[in-house]
Design an enzyme around this catalytic site. Structure first.
Site, PDB file in Angstrom:
ATOM      1  N   SER A 210       0.823  -1.198   0.000  1.00  0.00           N
ATOM      2  CA  SER A 210       0.000   0.000   0.000  1.00  0.00           C
ATOM      3  C   SER A 210       0.868   1.265   0.000  1.00  0.00           C
ATOM      4  CB  SER A 210      -0.953  -0.033   1.193  1.00  0.00           C
ATOM      5  OG  SER A 210      -1.967   0.931   1.056  1.00  0.00           O
ATOM      6  N   ASP A 402      -8.676  -6.273  -5.285  1.00  0.00           N
ATOM      7  CA  ASP A 402      -8.523  -5.107  -4.416  1.00  0.00           C
ATOM      8  C   ASP A 402      -9.155  -3.902  -5.088  1.00  0.00           C
ATOM      9  OD1 ASP A 402      -7.730  -3.195  -2.581  1.00  0.00           O
ATOM     10  OD2 ASP A 402      -5.651  -3.109  -3.300  1.00  0.00           O
ATOM     11  N   HIS A 455      -6.232  -6.442  -0.965  1.00  0.00           N
ATOM     12  CA  HIS A 455      -5.199  -5.457  -0.639  1.00  0.00           C
ATOM     13  C   HIS A 455      -4.048  -6.075   0.146  1.00  0.00           C
ATOM     14  CE1 HIS A 455      -4.017  -1.274  -0.536  1.00  0.00           C
ATOM     15  NE2 HIS A 455      -3.831  -1.317   0.769  1.00  0.00           N
TER      16      HIS A 455
END
Length: 482
Positions: A210, A402, A455
């Site tokens: 991320s 995601d 994610h």
């Protein structure tokens, strides 16, 4: 008579110094061992033996004897504690370190960052790629057979200051941002390696997910720029579902929703018409079109569009029977929060030693919202290209379900780098099944998708994640046949 007195005084002084010298020497020179068969008890009873306690090193102080509730079959060492990154300002970052289950002098060191900004890497340790997961009772742990410490020594760092157990004794002037965080992360690594000098010569990889799409390359860049000062053997960087260029990536969310049947054709058309068409742009209609699409997200886990939501945050009185680690528990974040806020757990991992006046949370939302806005939108591709030009291998992997950072958005960023494809798009396999798809580019960049992952790839598809990681640090291709 005077001369005789002087001589007597001199003799007394000489005798005193002689005796003092003998006593001093006896305190520094060890006595010989008694001859075999002769007891020494009678000879040394008139001496007072002084024993000096050894002072444990900072590394020894950080050794975790045992995590509360951990399984009994733990053979590797764990460490936890604080490292100063700015002593005058009182800034300290917390780390958790697990040695590999296969110790060796050449086993690499991997540094892991979660994203946010402001999300704790202890989430990565206890929900994703670390050796343990937390049971539903919030008190006990069970083993993760697909932990990355199967292949490497893994260092989890809570950064920036204000994340998790990391703290500052002085107020932070202005908003936090990428530059100061990269400096702190570099100082942490330099100081940590002084505490653990046996890892100085190891191959080092930096990994994360991320917003670590910022942390990882920025730290790698500083390492390369300063390697004439402190040599760090950086070999590669590995980033999952990376935030690399929001100006490009933000445009892919609604398209991704439409391609997965989460919004209607009409909703998509209205958004395109009133929000993206320069001739027909209408702020009010664009706002309404966006609101209708955003409303659909409230029914979804945006981090994995096919995962169930956590509908019951209550801990169980007894741990649920865990039949398989392959089925991610949507409430695992609640279990981890409960576990890390237990006093005995914090004492065991040497955390919260200054009694921070707030509880541990997976993400610091205040820090997230106050982050430097310009830093959020900076493009990281120039740094990636610099790293690649200096021989650092780069792998970007992305879960294919995601919604926060769709794989299509990451691929779009890669395409802007204008790299030559050396191995075209193809499937890769785990245990005879397709694990995802991959493509290789000139300059040592590999892009990988992970089938059925969101994610947090190691949470959703732990076997696939371990295979990707193993392939990367061994510098071998992902399996190309079933």
């Amino acid at each position: 008579m005077g001369k005789r007195q002087d001589w007597s005084v001199t003799a007394c002084i000489f005798l005193f110094l002689s005796l003092a010298s003998q006593i001093h020497c006896r305190s520094h020179i060890p006595f010989p061992s008694p001859k075999r068969g002769v007891s020494s008890s009678g000879d040394t009873s008139h001496f007072n033996v002084i024993q000096r306690e050894s002072v444990p090193s900072p590394k020894d102080k950080d050794l975790i004897q045992q995590l509360p509730g951990q399984p009994s079959d733990v053979t590797f060492k764990q460490y936890g504690g604080y490292v100063a990154v700015n002593k005058p300002a009182g800034r300290f970052l917390y780390y958790y370190f697990v040695e590999t289950i296969k110790p060796g002098n050449t086993t690499p060191l991997v540094i892991w960052f979660n994203g946010g900004p402001g999300c704790s890497s202890l989430g990565g340790a206890f929900k994703e790629l670390g050796p343990f997961r937390v049971h539903s009772d919030g008190k006990t742990l069970f083993r993760n057979p697909y932990s990355w410490n199967n292949e490497a020594n893994v260092l989890f760092l809570e950064t920036p200051v204000g994340t998790g157990f990391s703290y500052s004794n002085s107020p932070i002037n202005g908003k936090q941002g990428d530059k100061a965080t990269a400096e702190d992360n570099y100082m942490f690594l330099v100081n940590w390696l002084e505490r653990f000098p046996e890892y100085k010569g190891r191959d080092i990889y930096i990994a994360g997910q991320s917003y670590a799409g910022h942390y990882v390359p920025q730290l790698a860049q500083i390492i390369l720029h300063r390697n004439n000062q402190t040599l760090i053997n950086l070999r590669g960087i590995l980033i999952g579902n990376p935030s690399l260029n929001r100006e490009i990536q933000d445009d892919f969310g609604y398209k991704f929703m439409f391609s997965h049947g989460l919004i209607s054709q009409q909703q998509m058309d209205n958004y395109n018409k009133f929000c993206t068409d320069s001739d027909l742009y209408d702020w009010d209609k664009c706002h309404l079109a966006s609101q209708k699409i955003e409303a659909q997200k409230t029914h979804l886990d945006i981090y994995n569009i096919y995962a169930p939501l956590c509908l019951n945050s209550t801990l169980s009185s007894e741990p649920k029977k865990c039949t398989t680690i392959m089925k991610a528990d949507p409430c695992s974040g609640n279990y981890l929060k409960a576990y890390l806020n237990i006093k005995e757990v914090q004492e065991a991992i040497h955390a919260n030693t200054t009694k921070i006046p707030y509880e541990w949370t997976s993400c610091n939302t205040k820090l997230l919202w106050e982050w430097n806005e310009k830093d959020r939108y900076v493009s990281l591709t120039p740094i990636l290209q610099e790293l690649m030009g200096k021989g650092v291998r780069v792998m970007l992997y992305n879960g294919d379900v995601d919604l926060v950072i769709p794989f299509t958005s990451t691929l779009a960023v890669v395409k802007t780098m204008n790299l030559t494809v050396v191995k075209e798009w193809r499937p890769w396999f785990t245990g005879g099944h397709v694990g995802g798809f991959t493509e290789d580019y000139k300059g040592n960049l590999t892009f990988v998708t992970v089938k059925g992952a969101g994610h947090s790839v190691p949470t959703d598809q732990p076997i696939h994640a371990l295979n990707i990681f193993t392939s990367f640090i061994r510098n071998t291709p992902l399996p190309q046949t079933a």
